[in-house]
Write an enzyme that holds these catalytic residues in place. Structure first.
Site, PDB file in Angstrom:
ATOM      1  CE1 TYR A   1      11.396  -9.187   1.383  1.00 28.70           C
ATOM      2  CE2 TYR A   1      11.821  -9.799   3.661  1.00 28.70           C
ATOM      3  CZ  TYR A   1      10.979  -9.762   2.562  1.00 28.70           C
ATOM      4  OH  TYR A   1       9.728 -10.320   2.645  1.00 28.70           O
TER       5      TYR A   1
ATOM      6  CG  HIS B   1       0.899  -4.369   3.991  1.00 31.63           C
ATOM      7  ND1 HIS B   1       0.643  -3.782   5.201  1.00 31.63           N
ATOM      8  CD2 HIS B   1       0.591  -3.435   3.051  1.00 31.63           C
ATOM      9  CE1 HIS B   1       0.178  -2.553   5.018  1.00 31.63           C
ATOM     10  NE2 HIS B   1       0.140  -2.324   3.715  1.00 31.63           N
TER      11      HIS B   1
ATOM     12  CB  SER C   1      -0.934   0.005   1.223  1.00 36.68           C
ATOM     13  OG  SER C   1      -0.176   0.053   2.421  1.00 36.68           O
TER      14      SER C   1
ATOM     15  CG  LEU D   1      -4.305   4.318   8.128  1.00 37.17           C
ATOM     16  CD1 LEU D   1      -3.903   5.694   8.656  1.00 37.17           C
ATOM     17  CD2 LEU D   1      -5.815   4.249   7.934  1.00 37.17           C
TER      18      LEU D   1
ATOM     19  CG  LEU E   1       7.409 -12.032  -1.405  1.00 36.36           C
ATOM     20  CD1 LEU E   1       8.476 -11.233  -2.155  1.00 36.36           C
ATOM     21  CD2 LEU E   1       7.984 -13.383  -1.022  1.00 36.36           C
TER      22      LEU E   1
END
Length: 200
Positions: free
Chosen positions: A162, A116, A91, A105, A118
């Protein structure tokens, strides 16, 4: 809706299979596209099996529906023969660091994509699909002119994963909870060469 054939990006030209003659399948063997609210159940089926060490599911079904209804664009699903095998849900966010509000939000005018989750379907894990999906997702974000960076929170053991995708540690997450999370960031702007050659 973005639909991209995975084969064209993941195989060198000399390794691509010739176009088969005769009957064609109605579904592409492999494709990437933005998710929609209709994909929420498939997403959650994968999500239920993707439990963090805290024992919590990163996103519950109502939260999946919430984000896919409110902001489907910063999401990407990997489908094989029409079946969802991996996905990313994000988002937009408009602050320098993630706060508790970022968990629920969506800031439509934000320039940061908060990733948010994977997740890869359990039967397709340990095949490198997570790394491929993250690479494809970052390429996709580079095609969105308003996105400047991607950020996420993860547990310590996921930091090396990551990092391989280009994320750098920003520091401990400011979000207080039962576990300590690390906040990581990856710029997606300033890649003019990649943008020119990505088909955006």
């Amino acid at each position: 809706m973005l639909v991209v054939n995975a084969v064209s990006f993941m195989r060198p030209l000399h390794m691509r299979s010739p176009v088969p003659r005769g009957r064609r399948h109605t579904l592409p063997a492999s494709e990437f596209r933005s998710l929609s609210p209709e994909d929420a159940i498939s997403v959650f089926e994968i999500e239920r099996a993707f439990i963090s060490v805290s024992g919590e599911c990163p996103l519950h079904l109502d939260e999946v529906r919430h984000f896919l209804t409110l902001c489907p664009e910063p999401s990407l699903g990997w489908f094989e023969e029409g079946r969802l095998v991996a996905f990313v849900i994000g988002s937009l966010w408009d602050q320098e660091r993630l706060t508790t509000d970022a968990l629920t939000l969506h800031k439509p005018h934000g320039t940061t994509v908060h990733i948010h989750v994977l997740a890869v379907h359990r039967t397709f894990r340990q095949q490198g699909k997570g790394s491929i999906l993250m690479w494809r997702y970052l390429q996709y974000l580079r095609c969105l002119p308003y996105v400047r960076r991607a950020v996420l929170m993860c547990e310590d053991f996921l930091v090396p994963f990551y990092r391989k995708s280009g994320f750098k540690v920003k520091g401990p997450s400011e979000i207080v909870g039962p576990l300590a999370f690390i906040e990581m960031r990856c710029p997606v702007r300033g890649h003019a060469f990649m943008r020119r050659n990505s088909g955006c």
